[in-house]
Design a protein around this motif. Structure first.
Motif, PDB file in Angstrom:
ATOM      1  N   ILE A  76       0.849  -1.190   0.000  1.00 41.93           N
ATOM      2  CA  ILE A  76       0.000   0.000   0.000  1.00 41.93           C
ATOM      3  C   ILE A  76       0.885   1.241   0.000  1.00 41.93           C
ATOM      4  CG2 ILE A  76      -1.683   1.344   1.335  1.00 41.93           C
ATOM      5  CD1 ILE A  76      -2.861  -1.242   0.287  1.00 41.93           C
ATOM      6  N   SER A 134     -16.702   5.196  -1.101  1.00 42.99           N
ATOM      7  CA  SER A 134     -15.939   5.421  -2.312  1.00 42.99           C
ATOM      8  C   SER A 134     -15.406   6.843  -2.298  1.00 42.99           C
ATOM      9  CB  SER A 134     -16.850   5.219  -3.521  1.00 42.99           C
ATOM     10  OG  SER A 134     -16.167   5.512  -4.710  1.00 42.99           O
ATOM     11  N   LYS A 174      -9.677  -4.264   1.513  1.00 43.32           N
ATOM     12  CA  LYS A 174      -9.323  -4.975   0.275  1.00 43.32           C
ATOM     13  C   LYS A 174     -10.330  -6.098   0.002  1.00 43.32           C
ATOM     14  CE  LYS A 174      -4.340  -4.416  -0.295  1.00 43.32           C
ATOM     15  NZ  LYS A 174      -3.067  -5.171  -0.281  1.00 43.32           N
ATOM     16  N   TYR A 204     -12.197  -2.491  -2.027  1.00 39.63           N
ATOM     17  CA  TYR A 204     -11.645  -1.138  -2.077  1.00 39.63           C
ATOM     18  C   TYR A 204     -10.223  -1.174  -2.620  1.00 39.63           C
ATOM     19  CZ  TYR A 204     -15.432   0.813   0.729  1.00 39.63           C
ATOM     20  OH  TYR A 204     -16.656   1.223   1.183  1.00 39.63           O
ATOM     21  N   GLN A 205      -9.891  -0.141  -3.357  1.00 43.52           N
ATOM     22  CA  GLN A 205      -8.522   0.066  -3.834  1.00 43.52           C
ATOM     23  C   GLN A 205      -7.952   1.197  -2.986  1.00 43.52           C
ATOM     24  OE1 GLN A 205      -8.299   1.391  -7.873  1.00 43.52           O
ATOM     25  NE2 GLN A 205      -6.087   1.591  -7.830  1.00 43.52           N
ATOM     26  N   VAL A 221      -5.327   3.992  -2.238  1.00 44.71           N
ATOM     27  CA  VAL A 221      -4.415   4.772  -3.073  1.00 44.71           C
ATOM     28  C   VAL A 221      -4.000   6.057  -2.355  1.00 44.71           C
ATOM     29  CG1 VAL A 221      -5.422   3.877  -5.219  1.00 44.71           C
ATOM     30  CG2 VAL A 221      -6.299   6.013  -4.243  1.00 44.71           C
ATOM     31  N   GLU A 269     -14.226   1.426  -5.020  1.00 43.29           N
ATOM     32  CA  GLU A 269     -12.946   1.279  -5.707  1.00 43.29           C
ATOM     33  C   GLU A 269     -11.962   2.402  -5.478  1.00 43.29           C
ATOM     34  OE1 GLU A 269     -14.783   0.987  -9.539  1.00 43.29           O
ATOM     35  OE2 GLU A 269     -14.040   2.950 -10.103  1.00 43.29           O
ATOM     36  N   HIS A 270     -12.332   3.499  -4.832  1.00 40.14           N
ATOM     37  CA  HIS A 270     -11.430   4.645  -4.720  1.00 40.14           C
ATOM     38  C   HIS A 270     -11.227   5.094  -3.281  1.00 40.14           C
ATOM     39  CE1 HIS A 270     -11.852   4.873  -8.988  1.00 40.14           C
ATOM     40  NE2 HIS A 270     -13.102   5.218  -8.903  1.00 40.14           N
TER      41      HIS A 270
END
Length: 187
Positions: A9, A124, A152, A156-157, A159, A184-185
């Motif tokens: 990460i 998100s 995860k 979820y991603q 970033v 996803e964000h």
């Protein structure tokens, strides 16, 4: 940083200039590991800042980050989330992006409850605030690997802030709509 590395990460570290001055090697480790770096002021003051003081707080931190990383940060997180004490106005005048959070790690209780606090509030595009100083952070250090694994697992991603902002900018420019229910964000 070890936990983040174990889970592959990258995060965004908002640093205090006075801490960079005292521990420049830690900032260099953060940068070398590929994490994003933001300005969190020089001294973390909540009081009202006149023009000169606000300029000093922002500029000294920007300068020392650039000195030790070779990169000028354009991200600013106001101490305590205070938007009207002069710091955000100065950061904006310097074309910096002010970044707040959607989930705060200021939580007392058990590790399981801390994990659930983050998971139940995850959205998100959400931003999870996790301090690495300013008191005993043992609870959240223990919770972090569990939070990462559960987010995860839910798709979820995780970033950095620059990545999150680029994703949002790309979606807006292309005319796509970001599905706020899709996880996803998350940073």
């Amino acid at each position: 940083m070890n936990i983040l590395q174990q889970h592959h990460i990258k995060a965004t570290f908002f640093v205090l200039g006075r801490n960079v001055a005292q521990y420049p090697h830690l900032l260099q480790q953060i940068a070398t590991a590929g994490h994003a770096i933001g300005n969190h002021s020089w001294s973390h003051g909540y009081q009202d800042h006149n023009f000169e003081l606000a300029l000093t707080e922002i500029q000294q931190t920007t300068d020392i980050v650039e000195q030790y990383t070779g990169h000028k940060t354009t991200l600013f997180r106001p101490p305590g989330g205070f938007l009207d004490n002069g710091l955000v106005a100065q950061a904006s005048a310097q074309k910096m992006v002010t970044v707040l959070w959607t989930i705060d790690d200021t939580y007392e209780g058990s590790v399981d409850l801390a994990v659930q606090n983050v998971i139940k509030n995850a959205t998100s595009g959400g931003i999870v605030l996790m301090h690495d100083g300013g008191g005993n952070r043992e609870l959240m250090i223990k919770a972090l690997p569990l939070v990462i694994s559960e987010l995860k697992r839910q798709g979820y991603q995780l970033v950095t802030i620059p990545h999150l902002l680029n994703l949002a900018e790309t979606h807006v420019r292309s005319g796509d709509v970001i599905d706020c229910k899709s996880p996803e964000h998350l940073n």
